[in-house]
Every structure is written in C-alpha cells, then in structure tokens.
Design a protein around this motif. Sequence first.
Motif, mmCIF file in Angstrom:
data_model
loop_
_atom_site.group_PDB
_atom_site.id
_atom_site.type_symbol
_atom_site.label_atom_id
_atom_site.label_comp_id
_atom_site.label_asym_id
_atom_site.label_seq_id
_atom_site.Cartn_x
_atom_site.Cartn_y
_atom_site.Cartn_z
ATOM 1 N N TYR A 143 0.940 4.081 -2.914
ATOM 2 C CA TYR A 143 0.739 5.499 -2.624
ATOM 3 C C TYR A 143 1.873 6.338 -3.198
ATOM 4 C CZ TYR A 143 0.240 9.855 -0.046
ATOM 5 O OH TYR A 143 0.119 11.183 0.290
ATOM 6 N N GLU A 144 3.117 5.856 -3.055
ATOM 7 C CA GLU A 144 4.265 6.592 -3.598
ATOM 8 C C GLU A 144 4.187 6.657 -5.124
ATOM 9 O OE1 GLU A 144 6.526 8.291 -1.969
ATOM 10 O OE2 GLU A 144 5.547 7.751 -0.077
ATOM 11 N N ASP A 145 3.803 5.555 -5.752
ATOM 12 C CA ASP A 145 3.665 5.554 -7.211
ATOM 13 C C ASP A 145 2.517 6.471 -7.651
ATOM 14 O OD1 ASP A 145 5.755 3.833 -7.409
ATOM 15 O OD2 ASP A 145 4.539 2.021 -7.765
ATOM 16 N N TYR A 146 1.465 6.510 -6.855
ATOM 17 C CA TYR A 146 0.344 7.417 -7.149
ATOM 18 C C TYR A 146 0.801 8.873 -7.076
ATOM 19 C CZ TYR A 146 -3.810 10.191 -6.031
ATOM 20 O OH TYR A 146 -4.775 11.170 -5.991
ATOM 21 N N LYS A 147 1.554 9.215 -6.024
ATOM 22 C CA LYS A 147 2.054 10.579 -5.882
ATOM 23 C C LYS A 147 2.990 10.939 -7.030
ATOM 24 C CE LYS A 147 3.867 10.736 -1.778
ATOM 25 N NZ LYS A 147 4.513 11.345 -0.592
ATOM 26 N N ASN A 148 3.823 10.008 -7.455
ATOM 27 C CA ASN A 148 4.739 10.253 -8.574
ATOM 28 C C ASN A 148 3.965 10.498 -9.869
ATOM 29 O OD1 ASN A 148 7.058 10.002 -7.018
ATOM 30 N ND2 ASN A 148 7.271 7.810 -7.418
ATOM 31 N N ASN A 167 0.829 -1.212 0.000
ATOM 32 C CA ASN A 167 0.000 0.000 0.000
ATOM 33 C C ASN A 167 0.863 1.262 0.000
ATOM 34 O OD1 ASN A 167 -2.436 -1.357 -0.035
ATOM 35 N ND2 ASN A 167 -2.636 -1.398 2.197
ATOM 36 N N LYS A 168 1.989 1.203 0.723
ATOM 37 C CA LYS A 168 2.890 2.354 0.762
ATOM 38 C C LYS A 168 3.504 2.589 -0.612
ATOM 39 C CE LYS A 168 6.834 4.291 3.210
ATOM 40 N NZ LYS A 168 7.838 4.117 4.286
ATOM 41 N N LYS A 169 3.913 1.505 -1.289
ATOM 42 C CA LYS A 169 4.486 1.649 -2.631
ATOM 43 C C LYS A 169 3.431 2.167 -3.609
ATOM 44 C CE LYS A 169 7.260 -0.710 -6.134
ATOM 45 N NZ LYS A 169 6.577 -0.008 -7.243
#
Length: 211
Positions: free
Chosen positions: A15-20, A11-13
Amino acid sequence: AKNELRKIADNKKMYEDYKNAKAINTLDAYNNFMQSYPDNKYASDVLDEIIKINANANLVSELDNLVANGLVDDRDGNNYKLTRINNQVWFRDNLKYHDGEPLNSKSKWKKLYDWESAFCYYNNDALNQNSGVLYNFIAADRECPYGWHLPSNNEWVYALNSSNYKDLFVGSPYGYRNSAGKYLDDDYKTYFWSNSETVIDAFGWVKYKGS
C-alpha cells in the motif's frame, strides 16, 4: 500467527509503495510497482493511470506539432504563431481576420448596440491591420477561426499562472477603442477579450508594456 503478521506487513508495504507510485505519477514509478507486485489489488487503478499518462504524452506531441507548424487561417491566408501552455494552445499573434468593412465613424461606434458586431484599425489607419484588428466583443467572439474560441476568464487565470505565460504576448502594445469610439493606449497597453460575461459586461485582460 506469524504468517498472518507477515501478510499484514507485506500488504502495508504494498500500500505504501502504491501511494508513492501515485504521488510520483510517472510511467517508471507505475511500472516498477507492477514489477514488484505482479498480482495486486491495485493493478486496475495503476493500469488506468498508465493509460492516462500515455494518452497525455500523445496529446502533448500532437499539440507541439501544431505549435511548430503554426496556423494558417483558410479564410484569408493569414499565418499565426502559436504557443502551448500545458495542454492548451494559444495564439501569440493578434487576429487579423475581418468580415466586411471597418467601422471608422466615431459616432456610429459610440451608438453600437450590445448585439452588433464591429471592427476597426487603430486610428482608422489600414496600415495598422498588420498588427491586428480591433474588435468589439461580439466581433471578437464571432471571428475566431473554426475550432478556436475566445478564452474564458478561468482559462486566462490558468494561462497567466503558468511559467511560460509571457509566450502569449509578442509585438508592441496595440491599444484599444473604447465604447465612445476613442482610440487609447497605443504602444502602452494591450487589451484582450474573454468570453466570460457578467451582468453588464465581458471580462477582459490588460497587459502593460514591459510587463
């Protein structure tokens, strides 16, 4: 416990990919994200962003076609060059349309009321109409072609901060006529109206020759 930790990490990855993807803000970035995470809680937001990008691309295409074709003023047949500043389209030429006769009299120009509309040619010379018409504020605000308007002060700031702001200005500086009826600054400065008004006046912009 291990599965829960893995889920948290996934889920953290995500979220990070979503932000990117949001930071890059391109169709490729969003499509790659959706392919990597076909079933994700950000899908609705990502699809909204994809719709916005596609709509903006369609708008840009329409504006570029408008610029390429120029504008023919159906009131008098004059043709104007246009330019696109991001998602705005601006005239590159001075407006030439006028309704009625030019006000040549210096004394009458000097006595114009704030609500009166008036125009003239530089030095009262009709040959100068090819360079455009000099308007007082009321006339400038009224004579724009249908669907067009004088830019606001904020629109001027936006355009002048763009990389291609010089596309707004073609031809030689044309000067202006002041409130006393005197012609000034021909071949030195060009004056542009804004539709933003203060308590006592309207904002205006000045371009110097060579700037």
